[in-house]
Design an enzyme around this catalytic site. Structure first.
Site, PDB file in Angstrom:
ATOM      1  N   TRP A  21      68.123 -11.233  14.286  1.00 51.97           N
ATOM      2  CA  TRP A  21      66.680 -11.387  14.494  1.00 51.97           C
ATOM      3  C   TRP A  21      66.371 -11.437  15.993  1.00 51.97           C
ATOM      4  O   TRP A  21      65.551 -10.672  16.498  1.00 51.97           O
ATOM      5  CB  TRP A  21      66.195 -12.652  13.788  1.00 51.97           C
ATOM      6  CG  TRP A  21      64.724 -12.938  13.922  1.00 51.97           C
ATOM      7  CD1 TRP A  21      63.768 -12.141  14.477  1.00 51.97           C
ATOM      8  CD2 TRP A  21      64.044 -14.119  13.476  1.00 51.97           C
ATOM      9  NE1 TRP A  21      62.537 -12.751  14.415  1.00 51.97           N
ATOM     10  CE2 TRP A  21      62.678 -13.972  13.804  1.00 51.97           C
ATOM     11  CE3 TRP A  21      64.465 -15.292  12.841  1.00 51.97           C
ATOM     12  CZ2 TRP A  21      61.727 -14.951  13.505  1.00 51.97           C
ATOM     13  CZ3 TRP A  21      63.505 -16.264  12.550  1.00 51.97           C
ATOM     14  CH2 TRP A  21      62.160 -16.085  12.873  1.00 51.97           C
ATOM     15  N   TYR A  57      62.430  -7.066  12.261  1.00 55.37           N
ATOM     16  CA  TYR A  57      62.917  -7.630  13.520  1.00 55.37           C
ATOM     17  C   TYR A  57      62.767  -6.597  14.633  1.00 55.37           C
ATOM     18  O   TYR A  57      63.558  -5.657  14.754  1.00 55.37           O
ATOM     19  CB  TYR A  57      64.389  -8.044  13.414  1.00 55.37           C
ATOM     20  CG  TYR A  57      64.698  -9.075  12.349  1.00 55.37           C
ATOM     21  CD1 TYR A  57      63.703  -9.916  11.835  1.00 55.37           C
ATOM     22  CD2 TYR A  57      65.985  -9.206  11.846  1.00 55.37           C
ATOM     23  CE1 TYR A  57      63.996 -10.853  10.852  1.00 55.37           C
ATOM     24  CE2 TYR A  57      66.288 -10.154  10.874  1.00 55.37           C
ATOM     25  CZ  TYR A  57      65.292 -10.973  10.381  1.00 55.37           C
ATOM     26  OH  TYR A  57      65.595 -11.896   9.412  1.00 55.37           O
ATOM     27  N   TYR A 220      70.129 -19.182   6.762  1.00 52.42           N
ATOM     28  CA  TYR A 220      69.612 -18.723   8.048  1.00 52.42           C
ATOM     29  C   TYR A 220      69.010 -19.896   8.823  1.00 52.42           C
ATOM     30  O   TYR A 220      68.635 -20.914   8.263  1.00 52.42           O
ATOM     31  CB  TYR A 220      68.638 -17.551   7.898  1.00 52.42           C
ATOM     32  CG  TYR A 220      67.267 -17.790   7.337  1.00 52.42           C
ATOM     33  CD1 TYR A 220      66.238 -18.335   8.094  1.00 52.42           C
ATOM     34  CD2 TYR A 220      66.947 -17.360   6.039  1.00 52.42           C
ATOM     35  CE1 TYR A 220      64.957 -18.482   7.592  1.00 52.42           C
ATOM     36  CE2 TYR A 220      65.670 -17.499   5.523  1.00 52.42           C
ATOM     37  CZ  TYR A 220      64.675 -18.071   6.306  1.00 52.42           C
ATOM     38  OH  TYR A 220      63.395 -18.215   5.796  1.00 52.42           O
ATOM     39  N   LYS A 231      70.628 -28.182  23.868  1.00 49.87           N
ATOM     40  CA  LYS A 231      70.320 -27.663  25.209  1.00 49.87           C
ATOM     41  C   LYS A 231      68.848 -27.836  25.606  1.00 49.87           C
ATOM     42  O   LYS A 231      68.481 -27.586  26.742  1.00 49.87           O
ATOM     43  CB  LYS A 231      70.708 -26.189  25.313  1.00 49.87           C
ATOM     44  CG  LYS A 231      69.874 -25.262  24.450  1.00 49.87           C
ATOM     45  CD  LYS A 231      70.356 -23.805  24.574  1.00 49.87           C
ATOM     46  CE  LYS A 231      69.517 -22.856  23.732  1.00 49.87           C
ATOM     47  NZ  LYS A 231      70.001 -21.467  23.822  1.00 49.87           N
ATOM     48  N   GLN A 302      77.779 -15.906  23.981  1.00 50.52           N
ATOM     49  CA  GLN A 302      77.254 -16.672  22.846  1.00 50.52           C
ATOM     50  C   GLN A 302      77.918 -16.228  21.545  1.00 50.52           C
ATOM     51  O   GLN A 302      78.278 -17.058  20.699  1.00 50.52           O
ATOM     52  CB  GLN A 302      75.740 -16.485  22.730  1.00 50.52           C
ATOM     53  CG  GLN A 302      74.922 -17.201  23.782  1.00 50.52           C
ATOM     54  CD  GLN A 302      73.427 -16.957  23.606  1.00 50.52           C
ATOM     55  OE1 GLN A 302      72.999 -16.273  22.666  1.00 50.52           O
ATOM     56  NE2 GLN A 302      72.625 -17.503  24.503  1.00 50.52           N
TER      57      GLN A 302
END
Length: 332
Positions: A21, A57, A220, A231, A302
């Protein structure tokens, strides 16, 4: 990495699946395509063989990025999970109005939940073209469409299965009742639904149903839009194009409470030589009935970190400790 079958569909997917996404940019403040392609490649190199995407998306951009990424990967070793039933490109209003939003260029668009047979056939062809493949491993209705009978929708998807364009059929954001109705027409492999440490309502009815009927659950937003990474700080600024700018979970008070909870988990994460995010992902795929955690990444670093969460082993005592701490969190 652990690989799990979605129900009894014969389709095996990686327990950590790449969610694309954010790669499409839409509602996430833009994207960099090269980083997104690199992220998918990095995930694959660390055992993530499954990629979840959708036409909505980035209005096709996410599927195009996935298509670009899989060009250099062995197609039979990659599982492509995409969706249908969210139209932004209709010549006239049809279906169930979903939202007014903006595309990546800042232009206003109207999005409709629409899953008529003819629309599904068109969407499938468009997705296959953008993805650069001749079949979709798991084809999922994105949201229920109250204007089209479920039987009609699933009958059309069945035809795609018969034609070899779809391997397995799934739903997304379906209730137990809607799953039962769909199963009168098609064999479902899975349901993709929101699930995280902070959003566990599916445990009441949907998880028991899927366990009893051997259906996979794709969770999800297991990181709760990044909130569970720790963070974010109270007062965090989000651009207006970012869906987190209006999400009630991202109030300063809630961010503070979640960060306090994560602080309690830090020693356990350190003991596992894991980040907090990796601990959260590991907890998610260890939950009863949860087959897959869909985790997004904008860049290779990531993606690698997410994939390595599959190596984090949690004991029953670890999970009990996390659940006890979680029970103390009171989100406003």
């Amino acid at each position: 990495m652990e690989y799990r079958e979605l129900g009894d569909s014969g389709l095996r997917v990686s327990a950590i699946t790449f969610g694309s996404w954010a790669a499409g940019g839409w509602m996430w403040g833009g994207t960099e395509q090269n980083d997104a392609v690199g992220a998918i490649h990095a995930a694959y190199e660390h055992g993530v063989t499954s990629i979840d995407t959708a036409p909505i998306y980035g209005q096709g951009l996410s599927e195009q990025i996935v298509g670009e990424a899989i060009k250099s990967l062995p197609r039979d070793k990659v599982q492509i999970l995409t969706k249908f039933g969210m139209r932004w490109d209709l010549p006239e209003a049809k279906g169930d109005f979903a939202m007014k939003t903006k595309n990546n260029e800042g232009q206003d668009i109207d999005v409709y939940k629409y899953a008529s047979p003819e629309s599904i056939i068109k969407e499938c062809e468009d997705s296959l073209r953008r993805l650069g493949t001749d079949y979709i491993d798991l084809y999922q209705i994105h949201w229920p469409d109250v204007t089209t009978p479920i039987h009609d929708t699933m009958e059309a998807v069945n035809k795609l299965v018969e034609q070899g364009k779809v391997r397995a059929v799934g739903v997304s954001n379906y209730s137990v009742e809607q799953m039962r109705e769909a199963e009168n027409t098609v064999k479902l492999a899975s349901n993709q639904v929101p699930y995280s440490m902070l959003r566990r309502s599916i445990e009441q009815e949907l998880v028991p149903y899927c366990q009893e009927h051997n259906k996979g659950i794709l969770a999800y937003s297991p990181m709760q839009l990044g909130l569970l990474t720790g963070k974010f700080k109270p007062g965090q600024h989000f651009d207006s194009s970012d869906l987190r700018s209006t999400n009630k979970l991202f109030t300063p008070d809630n961010i503070e409470k979640v960060n306090a909870f994560l602080h309690q988990l830090q020693p356990l994460a350190d003991d596992k030589k894991a980040t907090l995010a990796q601990l959260v992902i590991a907890w998610t795929i260890a939950q009863p009935g949860i087959t897959v955690a869909l985790v997004g990444a904008r860049n290779p670093k990531q993606a690698t970190q997410n994939a390595q969460a599959g190596d984090v082993q949690l004991s029953a005592e670890d999970i009990s400790f996390i659940n006890d701490e979680l029970g103390k969190v009171q989100i406003g």
